[in-house]
Motif scaffolding. Sequence first.
Motif, PDB file in Angstrom:
ATOM      1  N   GLU A  73      -1.147  -4.919  -4.864  1.00  0.00           N
ATOM      2  CA  GLU A  73      -2.243  -5.811  -4.495  1.00  0.00           C
ATOM      3  C   GLU A  73      -2.855  -5.311  -3.199  1.00  0.00           C
ATOM      4  N   ALA A  74      -4.201  -5.340  -3.123  1.00  0.00           N
ATOM      5  CA  ALA A  74      -4.848  -4.780  -1.938  1.00  0.00           C
ATOM      6  C   ALA A  74      -6.184  -5.448  -1.669  1.00  0.00           C
ATOM      7  N   THR A  75      -6.536  -5.488  -0.378  1.00  0.00           N
ATOM      8  CA  THR A  75      -7.847  -5.959   0.054  1.00  0.00           C
ATOM      9  C   THR A  75      -8.425  -4.972   1.048  1.00  0.00           C
ATOM     10  N   LEU A  76      -9.732  -5.053   1.201  1.00  0.00           N
ATOM     11  CA  LEU A  76     -10.457  -4.201   2.121  1.00  0.00           C
ATOM     12  C   LEU A  76     -11.323  -5.103   2.990  1.00  0.00           C
ATOM     13  N   LEU A  77     -11.079  -5.113   4.300  1.00  0.00           N
ATOM     14  CA  LEU A  77     -11.895  -5.867   5.248  1.00  0.00           C
ATOM     15  C   LEU A  77     -12.813  -4.869   5.943  1.00  0.00           C
ATOM     16  N   VAL A  78     -14.122  -5.067   5.801  1.00  0.00           N
ATOM     17  CA  VAL A  78     -15.072  -4.153   6.428  1.00  0.00           C
ATOM     18  C   VAL A  78     -15.203  -4.539   7.903  1.00  0.00           C
ATOM     19  N   LEU A 132      -7.566  -1.648   5.415  1.00  0.00           N
ATOM     20  CA  LEU A 132      -6.979  -1.690   4.085  1.00  0.00           C
ATOM     21  C   LEU A 132      -5.618  -2.371   4.190  1.00  0.00           C
ATOM     22  N   THR A 133      -5.436  -3.435   3.420  1.00  0.00           N
ATOM     23  CA  THR A 133      -4.159  -4.139   3.383  1.00  0.00           C
ATOM     24  C   THR A 133      -3.585  -4.003   1.978  1.00  0.00           C
ATOM     25  N   VAL A 134      -2.361  -3.492   1.881  1.00  0.00           N
ATOM     26  CA  VAL A 134      -1.709  -3.265   0.595  1.00  0.00           C
ATOM     27  C   VAL A 134      -0.333  -3.922   0.594  1.00  0.00           C
ATOM     28  N   GLN A 164      -0.906  -2.087   6.513  1.00  0.00           N
ATOM     29  CA  GLN A 164      -2.305  -2.210   6.913  1.00  0.00           C
ATOM     30  C   GLN A 164      -2.725  -0.910   7.592  1.00  0.00           C
ATOM     31  N   THR A 165      -3.871  -0.410   7.163  1.00  0.00           N
ATOM     32  CA  THR A 165      -4.366   0.872   7.645  1.00  0.00           C
ATOM     33  C   THR A 165      -5.826   0.738   8.048  1.00  0.00           C
ATOM     34  N   VAL A 166      -6.159   1.242   9.234  1.00  0.00           N
ATOM     35  CA  VAL A 166      -7.559   1.355   9.634  1.00  0.00           C
ATOM     36  C   VAL A 166      -8.046   2.702   9.136  1.00  0.00           C
TER      37      VAL A 166
END
Length: 110
Positions: free
Chosen positions: A58-63, A104-106, A39-41
């Motif tokens: 697999e990845a998601t993006l939390l705004v 960012l979660t990968v 997880q990266t800010v």
Amino acid sequence: MQKLSLDALTREHLERATAASTGRSAATVYGGHEHVLRQTVLALTAGTALAEHESPGEATLLVLRGRVKLTSGDNSWEGRTGDLITIPGARHGLEAIEDAAVLLTVAKQG
């Protein structure tokens, strides 16, 4: 166990991005190369973009703050504070529509 304030990290990295010539700042807050999950800010000033690149898994993006646009081929998705965007497995890029910070979660593929 570790506890982090995403609000504090968002403020810190938006300040760093504003001061940086690149208009961006990032830090891994969990995981890394030796883990499956990372997880990266990432903070970007308005108009700053990450060029199109491959997805490592697999990845998601939390705004966390602001507005961003994720593009992949002819498709695009706009996200604003609180939105969770699933990142496509295809090449993609990210642009800050306004000053923004994302988590960012990968999950790397084995």
